[in-house]
Design a protein around this motif. Structure first.
Motif, PDB file in Angstrom:
ATOM      1  N   GLN A   1       1.056  -1.250  -0.060  1.00  0.00           N
ATOM      2  CA  GLN A   1      -0.429  -0.244   0.092  1.00  0.00           C
ATOM      3  C   GLN A   1       1.121   0.954   0.293  1.00  0.00           C
ATOM      4  N   ALA A   2       0.353   2.220  -0.342  1.00  0.00           N
ATOM      5  CA  ALA A   2       0.540   3.645  -0.668  1.00  0.00           C
ATOM      6  C   ALA A   2       1.804   3.724   1.151  1.00  0.00           C
ATOM      7  N   GLY A   3       2.374   4.543   0.943  1.00  0.00           N
ATOM      8  CA  GLY A   3       2.909   4.939   1.916  1.00  0.00           C
ATOM      9  C   GLY A   3       4.127   3.611   3.323  1.00  0.00           C
ATOM     10  N   GLY A   4       4.092   2.649   2.186  1.00  0.00           N
ATOM     11  CA  GLY A   4       4.092   1.542   3.255  1.00  0.00           C
ATOM     12  C   GLY A   4       5.388   1.511   2.400  1.00  0.00           C
ATOM     13  N   SER A   5       6.883   0.349   3.254  1.00  0.00           N
ATOM     14  CA  SER A   5       7.878  -0.016   2.404  1.00  0.00           C
ATOM     15  C   SER A   5       7.911  -1.791   2.093  1.00  0.00           C
ATOM     16  N   LEU A   6       9.120  -1.672   0.960  1.00  0.00           N
ATOM     17  CA  LEU A   6       9.015  -2.958   0.176  1.00  0.00           C
ATOM     18  C   LEU A   6      10.741  -2.950  -0.301  1.00  0.00           C
ATOM     19  N   GLY A   7      11.926  -3.917   0.308  1.00  0.00           N
ATOM     20  CA  GLY A   7      12.473  -4.226   0.382  1.00  0.00           C
ATOM     21  C   GLY A   7      13.194  -5.353  -0.773  1.00  0.00           C
TER      22      GLY A   7
ATOM     23  N   GLU B   1      14.382   3.517 -16.512  1.00  0.00           N
ATOM     24  CA  GLU B   1      14.959   4.921 -15.779  1.00  0.00           C
ATOM     25  C   GLU B   1      15.418   4.272 -14.808  1.00  0.00           C
ATOM     26  N   PHE B   2      17.036   5.472 -14.362  1.00  0.00           N
ATOM     27  CA  PHE B   2      17.674   4.925 -13.420  1.00  0.00           C
ATOM     28  C   PHE B   2      17.000   5.482 -11.868  1.00  0.00           C
ATOM     29  N   VAL B   3      17.704   4.180 -10.417  1.00  0.00           N
ATOM     30  CA  VAL B   3      16.941   4.761  -9.668  1.00  0.00           C
ATOM     31  C   VAL B   3      17.940   4.507  -8.324  1.00  0.00           C
ATOM     32  N   ALA B   4      18.869   4.093  -8.886  1.00  0.00           N
ATOM     33  CA  ALA B   4      19.848   3.926  -7.376  1.00  0.00           C
ATOM     34  C   ALA B   4      21.090   3.538  -8.436  1.00  0.00           C
ATOM     35  N   ALA B   5      22.002   3.654  -7.203  1.00  0.00           N
ATOM     36  CA  ALA B   5      23.605   3.075  -7.936  1.00  0.00           C
ATOM     37  C   ALA B   5      24.445   3.186  -6.653  1.00  0.00           C
ATOM     38  N   ILE B   6      25.352   2.334  -6.361  1.00  0.00           N
ATOM     39  CA  ILE B   6      26.436   2.165  -5.682  1.00  0.00           C
ATOM     40  C   ILE B   6      27.821   1.356  -6.671  1.00  0.00           C
ATOM     41  N   ASP B   7      28.775   1.866  -6.400  1.00  0.00           N
ATOM     42  CA  ASP B   7      30.233   1.724  -7.022  1.00  0.00           C
ATOM     43  C   ASP B   7      30.805   0.981  -5.414  1.00  0.00           C
ATOM     44  N   TYR B   8      32.017   1.054  -6.840  1.00  0.00           N
ATOM     45  CA  TYR B   8      33.022  -0.158  -5.546  1.00  0.00           C
ATOM     46  C   TYR B   8      33.450   0.306  -4.695  1.00  0.00           C
TER      47      TYR B   8
ATOM     48  N   SER C   1      13.369  11.955  -7.526  1.00  0.00           N
ATOM     49  CA  SER C   1      12.306  11.324  -6.740  1.00  0.00           C
ATOM     50  C   SER C   1      12.222  10.576  -6.146  1.00  0.00           C
ATOM     51  N   VAL C   2      12.953   9.896  -5.810  1.00  0.00           N
ATOM     52  CA  VAL C   2      13.780   8.542  -4.622  1.00  0.00           C
ATOM     53  C   VAL C   2      14.268   9.057  -3.508  1.00  0.00           C
ATOM     54  N   LYS C   3      14.306  10.723  -3.492  1.00  0.00           N
ATOM     55  CA  LYS C   3      15.914  10.231  -2.592  1.00  0.00           C
ATOM     56  C   LYS C   3      15.105  10.327  -1.266  1.00  0.00           C
ATOM     57  N   GLY C   4      15.826  10.242  -0.530  1.00  0.00           N
ATOM     58  CA  GLY C   4      15.160  10.368   1.048  1.00  0.00           C
ATOM     59  C   GLY C   4      13.915   9.101   1.787  1.00  0.00           C
ATOM     60  N   ARG C   5      14.034   8.455  -0.087  1.00  0.00           N
ATOM     61  CA  ARG C   5      12.826   7.727   0.380  1.00  0.00           C
ATOM     62  C   ARG C   5      13.319   6.005   0.678  1.00  0.00           C
ATOM     63  N   PHE C   6      14.685   5.663  -0.643  1.00  0.00           N
ATOM     64  CA  PHE C   6      15.430   4.625  -0.982  1.00  0.00           C
ATOM     65  C   PHE C   6      16.759   4.763  -0.642  1.00  0.00           C
TER      66      PHE C   6
ATOM     67  N   SER D   1       8.090   5.184   1.966  1.00  0.00           N
ATOM     68  CA  SER D   1       7.185   5.985   1.712  1.00  0.00           C
ATOM     69  C   SER D   1       6.862   5.747   0.434  1.00  0.00           C
ATOM     70  N   LEU D   2       6.264   4.400  -0.207  1.00  0.00           N
ATOM     71  CA  LEU D   2       6.093   4.238  -1.548  1.00  0.00           C
ATOM     72  C   LEU D   2       5.276   5.015  -1.964  1.00  0.00           C
TER      73      LEU D   2
END
Length: 123
Positions: free
Chosen positions: A13-19, A48-55, A64-69, A86-87
């Protein structure tokens, strides 16, 4: 080369979390030498790009996902994670894990992709 398998998608549901998790199986180089990322796609739209983590564990996010993801990685487990809080209904998409040499860049399509996992956020 590296094989990627996502898991953890579902309905929330909106406002929920998922991993989400992405298990990597590199065949030639150690996992820590890969940059990892998450992308998403909805029908009729470009991926579209969402997030990345490098070496170096440096991270990057779409605005649009900063602070939430939150993206993270566990090199001992060859796994990358995306924690989504906060989906919103507009986060609904197929989420893809991606990998590239050292870093995943927004400007360059990653070399390796997973098969995707559906995330649906109901209002």
């Amino acid at each position: 080369q590296v094989q990627l398998v996502e898991s953890g998608g579902g309905l929330v549901q909106a406002g929920g979390s998922l991993g989400l998790s992405c298990a990597a199986s590199p065949s030639q180089r150690a996992f820590f030498t890969y940059g990892m990322g998450w992308f998403r796609q909805t029908p009729g739209k470009e991926r579209e790009f969402v997030a990345a983590i490098d070496y170096t564990f440096a991270t990057d996010y779409r605005d649009s996902v900063k602070g939430r993801f939150s993206i993270s990685r566990d090199n001992a487990k060859n796994t990358t994670y995306l924690q989504m809080n906060s989906l919103r209904p507009e986060d609904t998409a197929v989420y893809y894990c991606a990998a590239d040499d050292l870093v995943v860049l927004v400007s360059r399509p990653p070399k390796y992709w997973g098969q995707g996992t559906q995330v649906t956020v109901s209002s």
